[in-house]
Design a protein around this motif. Structure first.
Motif, short mmCIF file in Angstrom:
data_model
loop_
_atom_site.label_atom_id
_atom_site.label_comp_id
_atom_site.label_asym_id
_atom_site.label_seq_id
_atom_site.Cartn_x
_atom_site.Cartn_y
_atom_site.Cartn_z
N GLU A 119 16.12 10.11 23.69
CA GLU A 119 16.69 11.46 24.65
C GLU A 119 16.57 11.10 25.85
O GLU A 119 15.52 10.31 26.47
CB GLU A 119 15.68 12.47 24.26
CG GLU A 119 15.94 13.74 25.00
CD GLU A 119 15.12 14.70 24.83
OE1 GLU A 119 15.50 15.81 25.57
OE2 GLU A 119 13.78 14.76 24.49
N ILE A 120 17.59 11.52 26.93
CA ILE A 120 17.51 11.33 28.16
C ILE A 120 18.16 12.55 28.94
O ILE A 120 19.21 12.98 28.33
CB ILE A 120 18.39 9.86 28.66
CG1 ILE A 120 18.30 9.82 30.02
CG2 ILE A 120 19.95 10.14 28.08
CD1 ILE A 120 19.07 8.30 30.39
N SER A 121 17.29 12.76 29.83
CA SER A 121 17.58 14.03 30.43
C SER A 121 17.49 13.69 32.01
O SER A 121 16.75 13.14 32.59
CB SER A 121 16.67 15.27 30.27
OG SER A 121 17.23 16.21 30.96
N CYS A 122 18.71 14.02 32.81
CA CYS A 122 18.82 14.15 34.38
C CYS A 122 19.25 15.40 34.76
O CYS A 122 20.41 15.79 34.49
CB CYS A 122 19.74 13.10 34.60
SG CYS A 122 19.66 11.48 34.05
N LEU A 123 18.34 15.82 35.74
CA LEU A 123 18.73 17.14 36.35
C LEU A 123 18.87 16.68 38.06
O LEU A 123 18.22 16.18 38.48
CB LEU A 123 17.44 17.92 36.52
CG LEU A 123 17.53 19.47 37.01
CD1 LEU A 123 16.23 20.38 36.58
CD2 LEU A 123 17.90 19.52 38.34
N HIS A 180 21.37 14.14 26.82
CA HIS A 180 21.70 13.59 25.35
C HIS A 180 20.62 13.16 24.55
O HIS A 180 19.68 12.67 25.11
CB HIS A 180 22.50 12.37 25.48
CG HIS A 180 24.08 12.58 25.99
ND1 HIS A 180 25.08 13.16 25.25
CD2 HIS A 180 24.73 12.55 27.24
CE1 HIS A 180 26.19 13.16 25.83
NE2 HIS A 180 25.86 12.69 27.31
N TYR A 181 20.61 13.57 23.18
CA TYR A 181 19.85 12.96 22.28
C TYR A 181 20.72 11.53 21.88
O TYR A 181 21.83 11.73 21.59
CB TYR A 181 19.47 13.70 21.16
CG TYR A 181 18.60 14.92 21.44
CD1 TYR A 181 17.29 14.76 21.63
CD2 TYR A 181 19.24 16.31 21.64
CE1 TYR A 181 16.50 15.85 21.73
CE2 TYR A 181 18.32 17.32 21.98
CZ TYR A 181 16.79 16.99 22.14
OH TYR A 181 16.26 18.08 22.64
N LEU A 182 19.91 10.62 21.34
CA LEU A 182 20.73 9.22 21.25
C LEU A 182 20.06 8.84 19.78
O LEU A 182 18.94 8.82 19.42
CB LEU A 182 20.34 8.27 22.25
CG LEU A 182 20.76 8.71 23.59
CD1 LEU A 182 20.25 7.74 24.77
CD2 LEU A 182 22.31 8.71 23.65
#
Length: 211
Positions: free
Chosen positions: A23-27, A39-41
């Motif tokens: 999982e990667i998250s950028c705000l 995105h979940y990967l």
């Protein structure tokens, strides 16, 4: 300058042993407008029991998700020319750089303006209890939605934490400025002020790299 608050979840603790980002998250903050890249990967490998206990994401959920290579160009375009803020940057960067290098790309710092570690900032103020959750408690930030680790939620909490830390830095700068203005009235305390100014200068140089 755009600011991006980044967090990841992984299959385990060591990318050198094959662990991957799931999982990667950028705000992204642009003039206080929030934009998300999340995105979940599919890591194409099993999630360890230890990692599952932390974030609660299982293999079946990720089976049909995109792979890191599928979102790579979108990710690099999202972060370009931005300051990236990460909590415990060493961990996240080890995984992200491993994914990038596997695809024959350079390390993350080659695609953004600067990388800032809020863990290092926090340790300048507090010697212990500098986890994301503990800092939220310290600054009275609501983290009630964080039942387990979540890159999406944690990137938002990181955004809240960062500005609390910046506010604390600015307050210290104001206090130091007032203190320096009083220095001329204490002619018999030169040694004290020399030591104080040396420490202050060291902190200010560190903070200048952050803001």
């Amino acid at each position: 300058m755009n600011k991006i608050f980044l967090d990841i979840e992984t299959t385990g603790l060591n990318p050198l042993k094959g662990d991957k980002i799931i999982e990667i998250s950028c705000l992204k903050l642009i003039n206080f407008k929030k934009l998300y890249f999340h995105h979940y990967l599919n890591p194409e490998k099993k999630i360890s029991i230890g990692a599952y206990n932390i974030h609660g994401i299982d293999d079946s959920f990720l089976k049909n998700k995109k792979k890191f290579k599928d979102i790579l160009f979108q990710f690099l375009n999202f972060i370009k020319n931005s300051k990236i803020i990460i909590h415990n940057a060493k961990f996240d960067l080890t995984f992200i750089n491993s994914e990038l290098n596997y695809l024959n790309f350079k390390n993350l710092n080659n695609y953004c303006y600067k990388i800032i570690d809020t863990l290092k900032i926090s340790r300048n103020f507090y010697k212990k209890k500098n986890s994301l959750e503990n800092i939220c408690k310290r600054f009275n930030i609501d983290y009630s939605k964080r039942i387990k680790h979540s890159a999406f939620i944690d990137s938002y909490l990181l955004y809240k934490i960062y500005f609390k830390l910046i506010l604390k830095i600015k307050k210290i700068k104001i206090i130091n400025l007032k203190f320096k203005n009083k220095e001329k009235y204490f002619s018999n305390s030169n040694n004290v002020f020399k030591k104080s100014n040396k420490k202050e200068s060291k902190l200010n140089n560190f903070f200048l790299k952050i803001i």
